[in-house]
Design a protein around this motif. Sequence first.
Motif, PDB file in Angstrom:
ATOM      1  N   UNK A  19       0.844  -1.205   0.000  1.00 52.97           N
ATOM      2  CA  UNK A  19       0.000   0.000   0.000  1.00 52.97           C
ATOM      3  C   UNK A  19       0.875   1.249   0.000  1.00 52.97           C
ATOM      4  N   UNK A  20       1.968   1.189   0.759  1.00 61.01           N
ATOM      5  CA  UNK A  20       2.871   2.353   0.815  1.00 61.01           C
ATOM      6  C   UNK A  20       3.440   2.647  -0.576  1.00 61.01           C
ATOM      7  N   UNK A  21       3.822   1.592  -1.284  1.00 56.41           N
ATOM      8  CA  UNK A  21       4.414   1.774  -2.620  1.00 56.41           C
ATOM      9  C   UNK A  21       3.384   2.366  -3.586  1.00 56.41           C
ATOM     10  N   UNK A  22       2.140   1.874  -3.469  1.00 53.64           N
ATOM     11  CA  UNK A  22       1.095   2.304  -4.415  1.00 53.64           C
ATOM     12  C   UNK A  22       0.531   3.691  -4.089  1.00 53.64           C
ATOM     13  N   UNK A  23       0.788   4.191  -2.897  1.00 54.24           N
ATOM     14  CA  UNK A  23       0.072   5.385  -2.416  1.00 54.24           C
ATOM     15  C   UNK A  23       0.288   6.615  -3.307  1.00 54.24           C
ATOM     16  N   UNK A  24      -0.778   7.417  -3.439  1.00 49.31           N
ATOM     17  CA  UNK A  24      -0.713   8.637  -4.253  1.00 49.31           C
ATOM     18  C   UNK A  24       0.212   9.684  -3.652  1.00 49.31           C
ATOM     19  N   UNK A  25       0.408   9.621  -2.328  1.00 50.61           N
ATOM     20  CA  UNK A  25       1.279  10.627  -1.708  1.00 50.61           C
ATOM     21  C   UNK A  25       2.735  10.139  -1.614  1.00 50.61           C
ATOM     22  N   UNK A  26       3.080   9.159  -2.448  1.00 49.49           N
ATOM     23  CA  UNK A  26       4.452   8.650  -2.488  1.00 49.49           C
ATOM     24  C   UNK A  26       4.989   8.740  -3.922  1.00 49.49           C
ATOM     25  N   UNK A  27       6.112   9.471  -4.088  1.00 46.51           N
ATOM     26  CA  UNK A  27       6.728   9.595  -5.414  1.00 46.51           C
ATOM     27  C   UNK A  27       7.834   8.572  -5.627  1.00 46.51           C
ATOM     28  N   UNK A  28       8.490   8.141  -4.556  1.00 50.55           N
ATOM     29  CA  UNK A  28       9.650   7.261  -4.682  1.00 50.55           C
ATOM     30  C   UNK A  28       9.790   6.454  -3.394  1.00 50.55           C
ATOM     31  N   UNK A  29      10.541   5.358  -3.498  1.00 57.28           N
ATOM     32  CA  UNK A  29      10.605   4.411  -2.375  1.00 57.28           C
ATOM     33  C   UNK A  29      12.054   4.166  -1.985  1.00 57.28           C
TER      34      UNK A  29
END
Length: 336
Positions: A60-70
């Motif tokens: 979910x963290x990877x897919x989240x809209x408020x995440x640009x990079x991991x």
Amino acid sequence: MSELRIAVLGVGVMGADHVARITSQISGARVAVVNDYLAEKAEQVVASVPGARVAGDPLDAIAADDVDAVLLATPGPTHEKQLLACLEHRKPVLCEKPLTTDVDTSLEMVRREAELETPLIQVGFMRRFDPEYQQLKALIDGGELGRPLVMHCVHRNPAVPPGFDSSMVVKDSLVHEVDVTRFLLGEEIASVQIIRPTPNSAAPAGLLDPQIAIFRTQSGRHVDVEVFVTTGVGYEVRTEVVGERGSATIGLDVGLIHKSSPGRWGGQITPGFRERFGLAYDIEVQRWVDAVRSGVNVNGPTAWDGYAAAAVCAAGVRSLETGETVAVELADRMDG
Ligand SMILES: NC(=O)c1ccc[n+]([C@@H]2O[C@H](COP(=O)([O-])OP(=O)(O)OC[C@H]3O[C@@H](n4cnc5c(N)ncnc54)[C@H](O)[C@@H]3O)[C@@H](O)[C@H]2O)c1
């Protein structure tokens, strides 16, 4: 792009350090999401990061809209699934080594990324960003040592965590020298042999430590590595390159020693890898953030580098069992 919003997955030793680094030292980025298998660990870390939230599930963290990079700092066995999710969602990812834990899945990762025709994966071989390794690389590339012929490396740790076994000496420790060899000499490693001297009596039962690795590169250059992970002393990582017109050494806590002129050394022994390579991690993460913000995504070791390291280590583990020299099998390059 405005500020890069990063999800940090796994906030143990490395991940917690990276969260603190991004929050206090890196420009153009902030930690937006934190995830850890242990929810309380994530909660604890996020409490020190204004505006960040905890995600209960890494995917979910990877897919989240408020995440640009991991930034992936989970244990190696979880990397494959999490990297595939990063590729699926087209999220640039800085993945702590290893890329994955075996050669086949590492190669598959190179393939999947190549299919997307956009680089997304950078592997955390941070030594490439260390100022001393940078200086040594510049000296070699500038031709000042003449043609490099031989390299001697030392990798010593005071101790290892419980459960650290003989193959981990290859896959977790020697892997850094594998990458350093490929980086400094600019070619692939063709074969590897692991020699097992009398084990340290202070090492945990069954641990073959020290180990001596011999690499032969594709053009025939020789690299030897002493890996000794239970010295009880301190953290010592050094590299000496011997060329046709001189030699140069790094890792003696006195900067680069270039032996076409007299050098001196002395001083203290660094206690751990975080002290020795803290600046390298800072530079690594800042350059990665800059690369993602500029749309290049990767400015450092690639998925191919992660795969090549896995292939050399697999050959090393086979040699550890037999004592024989084992050829490294590499697929054809597909990453341009
Ligand atoms: N570049 C380097 O010099 C260097 C040094 C040390 C470790 N590493 C690498 O960094 C990574 C992390 O190592 P570490 O020493 O920080 O380990 P660690 O055990 O201290 O931390 C790992 C964290 O990940 C969490 N975790 C486990 N499974 C998870 C999952 N599926 N999803 C989310 N979180 C999960 C754990 O709870 C733990 O908090 C490893 O890949 C390791 O090889 C690199």
